[in-house]
Design a protein around this motif. Sequence first.
Motif, PDB file in Angstrom:
ATOM      1  N   ASN A 139       9.349  53.514 -72.937  1.00 52.70           N
ATOM      2  CA  ASN A 139      10.738  54.061 -72.782  1.00 52.70           C
ATOM      3  C   ASN A 139      11.590  52.890 -73.137  1.00 52.70           C
ATOM      4  O   ASN A 139      12.804  53.456 -73.660  1.00 52.70           O
ATOM      5  N   CYS A 140      11.499  51.588 -73.245  1.00 52.03           N
ATOM      6  CA  CYS A 140      12.223  50.698 -73.650  1.00 52.03           C
ATOM      7  C   CYS A 140      12.464  50.632 -74.907  1.00 52.03           C
ATOM      8  O   CYS A 140      13.618  50.768 -75.385  1.00 52.03           O
ATOM      9  N   ALA A 141      11.335  50.719 -75.771  1.00 46.13           N
ATOM     10  CA  ALA A 141      11.637  50.784 -77.293  1.00 46.13           C
ATOM     11  C   ALA A 141      12.169  52.393 -77.768  1.00 46.13           C
ATOM     12  O   ALA A 141      12.949  52.213 -78.662  1.00 46.13           O
ATOM     13  N   VAL A 180      13.657  45.992 -83.893  1.00 43.72           N
ATOM     14  CA  VAL A 180      12.755  46.511 -84.705  1.00 43.72           C
ATOM     15  C   VAL A 180      11.320  46.114 -84.752  1.00 43.72           C
ATOM     16  O   VAL A 180      10.318  46.853 -84.615  1.00 43.72           O
ATOM     17  N   VAL A 181      11.340  44.852 -84.691  1.00 41.97           N
ATOM     18  CA  VAL A 181      10.055  43.919 -84.558  1.00 41.97           C
ATOM     19  C   VAL A 181       9.478  44.157 -82.985  1.00 41.97           C
ATOM     20  O   VAL A 181       8.334  44.537 -82.981  1.00 41.97           O
ATOM     21  N   ALA A 185       8.041  47.698 -82.972  1.00 40.39           N
ATOM     22  CA  ALA A 185       6.823  47.715 -83.898  1.00 40.39           C
ATOM     23  C   ALA A 185       5.682  47.206 -83.074  1.00 40.39           C
ATOM     24  O   ALA A 185       4.686  47.717 -83.021  1.00 40.39           O
ATOM     25  N   VAL A 186       5.923  45.998 -82.577  1.00 36.28           N
ATOM     26  CA  VAL A 186       4.995  45.544 -81.256  1.00 36.28           C
ATOM     27  C   VAL A 186       4.293  46.519 -80.325  1.00 36.28           C
ATOM     28  O   VAL A 186       3.186  46.719 -79.853  1.00 36.28           O
ATOM     29  N   CYS A 187       5.340  47.109 -79.769  1.00 32.71           N
ATOM     30  CA  CYS A 187       5.203  48.241 -78.653  1.00 32.71           C
ATOM     31  C   CYS A 187       4.482  49.431 -79.157  1.00 32.71           C
ATOM     32  O   CYS A 187       3.435  49.895 -78.395  1.00 32.71           O
ATOM     33  N   CYS A 200      10.828  41.495 -76.696  1.00 33.49           N
ATOM     34  CA  CYS A 200      11.434  41.201 -78.123  1.00 33.49           C
ATOM     35  C   CYS A 200      12.724  42.073 -78.358  1.00 33.49           C
ATOM     36  O   CYS A 200      13.799  41.584 -78.771  1.00 33.49           O
ATOM     37  N   ILE A 201      12.493  43.322 -77.913  1.00 34.27           N
ATOM     38  CA  ILE A 201      13.688  44.374 -77.878  1.00 34.27           C
ATOM     39  C   ILE A 201      14.749  43.968 -77.162  1.00 34.27           C
ATOM     40  O   ILE A 201      16.015  44.117 -77.648  1.00 34.27           O
ATOM     41  N   ALA A 202      14.479  43.323 -76.073  1.00 29.68           N
ATOM     42  CA  ALA A 202      15.700  42.915 -75.226  1.00 29.68           C
ATOM     43  C   ALA A 202      16.362  41.963 -75.413  1.00 29.68           C
ATOM     44  O   ALA A 202      17.479  41.484 -75.149  1.00 29.68           O
ATOM     45  N   VAL A 203      15.468  40.904 -75.683  1.00 28.05           N
ATOM     46  CA  VAL A 203      16.178  39.352 -76.115  1.00 28.05           C
ATOM     47  C   VAL A 203      15.874  38.807 -77.585  1.00 28.05           C
ATOM     48  O   VAL A 203      14.717  38.950 -77.981  1.00 28.05           O
TER      49      VAL A 203
END
Length: 369
Positions: A151-153, A172-173, A176-178, A353-356
């Motif tokens: 849900n975060c992504a 974006v990275v 992709a990791v998620c 990584c998305i958040a920070v």
Amino acid sequence: MEQRVAELREQRRRKYFVRGLAFAVASGVCYGLYTGFLTLAQTQGVWGSWFAGLEWGEGQAALSAFVVTFALAALAAGLNDLISGVWSVAVCAKNRQVGDLWKTVKTKPGRIMMLCAAIGGPFATIAYVVALNSAAAAGNPGVIVPIAALNCAIGAVLGRIFFKQSLGVHKVVGIAVCLLAAALIGGASFAAMGPGAFMGCLFAFLAAFGWGFEGCVAGFGTILIDYRIGIAIRQVTAGLLELFVVFPLLMAIGGGFDALFAVFGAAVTSPAMPFFLISGLFAMPAFSFWYKGNSMCGTALGMACNGMYAFWGPFFIWVLMGLCNIGGMAADYPPLSAVQWIGALIMVAGIFCIAVNPAELLRSNKKKG
């Protein structure tokens, strides 16, 4: 003197920030506990007979597959959310906020929070319960929790589409990791549990989509609501919709409307209710601590810390239903495989990584050093 004042101000800021991180981390832990007790509740008493396809009362035939899959998910979600709402209103009463709660319901932010409840409750939460139950039937419900943590992504992508929010390289990275982690967990699930895991993973993704959209709406329109009042509005609204609108509708679609009151009565008088009371108790801080943590340490870090439920969910399901054998489950209840645990931890890294922005975080630490 001025330097001393500045030092004291910085100390207070850091303490406030650390408290915010503690709230955000606690929200993820509580989400894992809420998931564990909600899953456990649906193994107790009459729920076991329903999911086993057995007769469950005098003159009561086995429920249809549609009712078992969808209507019972709405019933479980509704019981959990409404109980959570009652706990939340009790907290508001303790803090003398009942009057503010009633006034907020009539405002635009209050109505937006009710809209969030309609998205996150009847759609996302029910999908989440369907996913848990489907994965439980296939072997292990813990595997779907990290997928629901997408849900975060999804929220980051939807925020870009609907509200033109920035989507930097690090986001974006992280997305992709998620997605890579979700594929890893899903692939390992199919290999270990067979095609029955597909439905669990599919509905976990739908839950992630619903919660991601809810997060966009809530973040856009509810900044003025106190976190205790906000969670009370959300949980009560979601619980009422799930129990008194969606549950009867799904019973009717599944051909079980005649047994509606009997099913509801059997559920609320079963040995599962103490576990629903506990799951509702943990659901309250799972959401309210998230709101509180975000306001204290920032939405980015708050989201990253809360997203650790990708780990805590499977962990507490295994602890409660396997390690501690609460409710009479098999003592050898299977934990996640090594690959699935690795996937869950990769998911946490992707959420962070998305958040920070890692580059900005490193620069900030260098300056402080």
